[in-house]
Design an enzyme around this catalytic site. Structure first.
Site, PDB file in Angstrom:
ATOM      1  N   LYS A  95     -42.038  30.734  84.098  1.00 33.02           N
ATOM      2  CA  LYS A  95     -42.968  30.208  85.229  1.00 33.02           C
ATOM      3  C   LYS A  95     -43.547  29.097  84.121  1.00 33.02           C
ATOM      4  O   LYS A  95     -44.603  30.171  83.861  1.00 33.02           O
ATOM      5  CB  LYS A  95     -43.243  30.534  86.034  1.00 33.02           C
TER       6      LYS A  95
HETATM    7  O1  G3P Z   1     -45.023  30.185  95.473  1.00 36.02           O
HETATM    8  C1  G3P Z   1     -46.164  30.801  95.021  1.00 36.02           C
HETATM    9  C2  G3P Z   1     -46.956  31.497  96.241  1.00 36.02           C
HETATM   10  O2  G3P Z   1     -46.982  32.809  95.430  1.00 36.02           O
HETATM   11  C3  G3P Z   1     -48.067  31.265  96.028  1.00 36.02           C
HETATM   12  O3  G3P Z   1     -48.204  31.512  97.346  1.00 36.02           O
HETATM   13  O4  G3P Z   1     -49.512  31.760  99.512  1.00 36.02           O
HETATM   14  O5  G3P Z   1     -50.229  32.419  97.540  1.00 36.02           O
HETATM   15  O6  G3P Z   1     -50.602  30.442  98.080  1.00 36.02           O
HETATM   16  P1  G3P Z   1     -49.715  31.531  98.405  1.00 36.02           P
END
Ligand code: G3P
Length: 220
Positions: free
Chosen positions: A84
């Protein structure tokens, strides 16, 4: 549509895997932090052994040389590893080199269709637009998914659209209707996709009627 679970928690990954519908895992530095005091590379290997699918492991360097050094260390950990890489100028350069070296990549922190176009041109295997974080700032995350899917189809890019930062089932429904290739989500969201109160009520009634039927049945 492929389902990935967005976590570095082995128990959550095992639980998602046991449902039989898991296609991969995404992790990031914040999720690794939540996983506790574990060795990063060993932990990624353990995740890869749990799932028959792609497992994203994120670099933490922000310069080209550093990103490439980490990518070359992460990729050989397991055949399932996808590196990533953040959507920054040095990240884009690294995407190109990774693609030339056969290192598979997931380009992360995408918040615009122009960024997504650049990532695809650089050879990213996945693009990760963050829906929820756009919604959080009164933007429309789903519009971004729609634009990227349309642009990629128009030009035949092979980069898969991985809808990320999914917060609830409607994000999954809308991303599926648009045609996103993958949805990555927390285990809790995967579980919510399955539940319906009418299923629970219906089952309760069927079982109550069955018990009544059995109680009234004449045994031979
Ligand atoms: O895959 C990306 C994800 O982990 C981000 O999620 O909920 O932290 O915006 P969030």
């Amino acid at each position: 549509m492929k389902f990935f679970v967005d976590t570095a928690d082995l128990e959550e990954i095992r639980e998602a895997e046991s449902m039989g519908i898991l296609d991969g895992v995404t992790t990031n530095p914040s999720l690794m932090r939540k996983a506790g005091n574990v060795n990063f590379h060993e932990h990624i290997y353990r995740i890869c052994e749990l799932v028959d699918g792609d497992v994203s492991a994120e670099v933490t360097a922000v310069d080209y040389a550093g990103i490439m050094e980490q990518a070359r260390q992460l990729a050989p950990i397991h055949k399932n590893v996808v590196v990533k890489v953040p959507l920054i100028p040095d990240g884009v350069k690294a995407l190109k080199t990774c693609s030339e070296e056969g290192i598979r990549t997931n380009c992360t922190l995408c918040f615009s269709s122009t960024q997504a176009l650049i990532a695809a041109k650089a050879g990213a295997n996945y693009i990760s637009p963050f829906i929820g974080r756009l919604d959080d700032i009164s933007s429309n995350g789903m519009e971004l998914i729609e634009q990227i899917v349309r642009i990629y189809r128009q030009y035949g890019f092979a980069t898969e659209v991985l809808a990320a930062s999914i917060r609830h089932p409607m994000h999954v429904v809308e991303a599926a209707l648009i045609g996103a290739d993958v949805a990555t989500m927390p285990l809790g969201v995967i579980e919510k996709l399955l539940h319906h109160p009418l299923t629970d009520i219906g089952l309760e009634r069927f079982l109550a009627d069955w018990r009544a039927y059995e109680a009234a049945s004449v045994t031979p």
